[in-house]
Design an enzyme around this catalytic site. Structure first.
Site, PDB file in Angstrom:
ATOM      1  N   ASP A  13      15.495  61.170  21.840  1.00 44.61           N
ATOM      2  CA  ASP A  13      14.926  60.139  20.488  1.00 44.61           C
ATOM      3  C   ASP A  13      13.790  60.345  21.704  1.00 44.61           C
ATOM      4  OD1 ASP A  13      17.180  60.644  18.953  1.00 44.61           O
ATOM      5  OD2 ASP A  13      17.338  58.857  20.299  1.00 44.61           O
ATOM      6  N   LYS A  16      10.734  64.950  21.118  1.00 47.27           N
ATOM      7  CA  LYS A  16      10.360  65.793  21.885  1.00 47.27           C
ATOM      8  C   LYS A  16       9.888  66.857  20.271  1.00 47.27           C
ATOM      9  CE  LYS A  16      14.349  65.801  22.319  1.00 47.27           C
ATOM     10  NZ  LYS A  16      15.115  64.494  22.429  1.00 47.27           N
ATOM     11  N   GLY A  40      18.570  65.735  15.764  1.00 51.17           N
ATOM     12  CA  GLY A  40      17.470  65.459  14.244  1.00 51.17           C
ATOM     13  C   GLY A  40      15.915  64.964  15.034  1.00 51.17           C
ATOM     14  N   HIS A  41      15.359  65.776  14.371  1.00 53.86           N
ATOM     15  CA  HIS A  41      14.355  65.890  15.737  1.00 53.86           C
ATOM     16  C   HIS A  41      13.146  65.854  14.031  1.00 53.86           C
ATOM     17  CE1 HIS A  41      14.620  68.316  18.855  1.00 53.86           C
ATOM     18  NE2 HIS A  41      15.413  67.459  19.089  1.00 53.86           N
TER      19      HIS A  41
END
Ligand code: IMP
Length: 436
Positions: A13, A16, A40-41
């Site tokens: 987290d 990125k 989860g981006h």
């Protein structure tokens, strides 16, 4: 032509997705090489938020090829939903923009059930997994009983593999369900084969040999951006084991998980927040289990992009950062969410740990030691002004610049990028890894 790996230098987290999105402009190909939809981006472009779990963040750029490498574990239902959502918004119009390795392993319903029921059985010692079946899918891969994307394309082969897999997991699932006092999971061979064969039929247009494609791209001089998921401290070898994910999140795995040799990688960029967060269980030396931690969580919107769980928050830990620099061979650091620290009178950076009366500067890998360490802090002045308008280092208040400089001094790695807000534009890029 440098090829660049972006990895998380903390417990995931770190932001990125935003950095990858920013660097994609300079690359022709973006590759995911490990993890799955535990990631989860979050990307904010022009005020519109997109959360991607499997497809590389580069998909929002036209004319780039995104690759899901052999090292990723794929939940095909989730992947197809992501594809449909992107297409509904006008992205991924050309199937050639996405290549899925035929060798990537597939997450099945039993993996998710094993993940959830085993966590229940662990009780107070739960790892706090995302419950997406990631661990069991990697476990079956290593045990040589996994099912790969290529197997989805042949209904008869798929049936045989599903039958074998079900025979291997039914007893454990029944036992775990009984212990958890829940119903025995309903796993019907015919239903699963039908559903997964249909997934295969829909994914077929994207499936190919990612290694061959990437090799050809590198030979031609295309620039490749490798997008890591999770973070160094969640790496199954180098993280805070057993409170880790089940893949290697460090830069070295970019080669293994994509089918290229290590000589294809030139630079590694580590992403670190200006403070620290962690989701799930396990030690966290600089954790602020108080009002200040609460404030960071609120201002930094520190809730999991995948599970919505509140993230644990704490001060920046440069023992962790130096460790990440060592095991990843960091070329530079992107320091994200510096704006979240605005308004605090004084800031702290952890420079060492105290263990049994001694100061240590190397990250201890023994979990008992790590649980006992006390952070040694250096205090720095805070700044009152907001940072989101800063576009160069000169725009930063003096105290914020001093903070950035101190981070690079203590970590021994240059800070090459500073993020001062969620939007793509709210970034100061001092040194581009694709240029130098
Ligand atoms: P798993 O990857 O679902 O098996 O979860 C193992 C550990 O990794 C748990 O502590 C999760 O919270 C953590 N984790 C997995 N993926 C992410 C991520 O993308 N960001 C932060 N933590 C993660």
């Amino acid at each position: 032509m440098p090829n660049v790996v972006v990895i998380g230098a903390q417990w995931g987290d770190e932001g990125k997705g935003k950095v990858v999105d920013l660097l994609t402009e300079h690359a022709q190909v973006v590759v995911r090489f490990q993890g799955g939809n535990n990631a989860g981006h979050t990307l904010v472009v022009g005020g519109q938020k997109t959360v991607l779990h499997l497809i590389p963040s580069g998909i929002l750029h036209a004319g780039k090829t995104c690759v899901i490498g052999n090292g990723v574990v794929i939940d095909p239902g989730v992947l197809l939903k992501e594809i449909d959502a992107l297409r509904a918004r006008g992205f991924l119009a050309d199937a050639g923009q996405l290549l899925i390795s035929a060798g990537a392993h597939v997450i099945f319903p039993w993996h998710k059930q094993l993940d959830l029921l085993r966590e229940k059985a662990r009780g107070g010692a739960a790892i706090g997994t995302t419950g997406r079946g990631i661990g069991p899918a990697y476990e079956h891969k290593v045990a040589r009983v996994g099912i790969r994307v290529r197997d989805l394309l042949d209904a008869e082969k798929l049936r045989r593999r599903v039958r074998e897999a079900l025979a291997g997991v039914r007893d454990e699932l029944t036992r775990l369900a009984k212990a958890a006092k829940v119903e025995d999971p309903d796993l019907d061979e015919g239903t699963i084969v039908g559903e997964y064969a249909a997934f295969g039929a829909r994914l077929k247009e994207f499936v190919g040999d990612a290694s061959v494609f990437l090799h050809e791209q590198v030979r031609k001089g295309s620039r490749v951006l490798f997008e890591g998921a999770q973070g160094t401290l969640l790496d199954v070898d180098h993280g805070t084991y057993p409170y880790v994910t089940s893949s290697n999140c460090v830069a070295g795995n970019a080669a293994v998980g994509s089918g290229l040799g290590p000589t294809a990688i030139d630079r590694v960029m580590g992403i670190s927040k200006a403070y620290t967060t962690r989701v799930g269980g396990g030690p966290f030396p600089t954790e602020l289990d108080n009002e200040l931690g609460e404030r960071l969580r609120k201002i930094g919107d520190e809730f999991g992009a995948t599970t919505g769980r509140p993230r644990r928050c704490g001060w920046l830990d440069t023992v962790v950062l130096r460790y990440a620099a060592r095991v990843n061979g960091l070329w530079g650091i992107a320091l994200t969410k510096l704006d979240v620290l605005s308004g605090l009178e004084a800031l702290r950076i952890c420079t060492a740990y105290e263990l049994d009366g001694q100061n240590i500067t190397e990250f201890p890998l023994d979990l008992d030691d790590l649980s006992r360490v006390k952070p040694v802090y250096e205090e720095l002045p805070g700044w009152g002004t907001k940072l989101s308008g800063a576009r160069t280092l000169d725009d930063l208040p003096e105290a914020a610049l001093r903070y950035v400089r101190r981070v690079e001094e203590i970590s021994g790695v240059p800070v090459v990028c500073v993020s001062v807000g969620a939007d793509r534009g709210e970034t100061i890029l001092m040194s581009n890894p694709f240029r130098g």
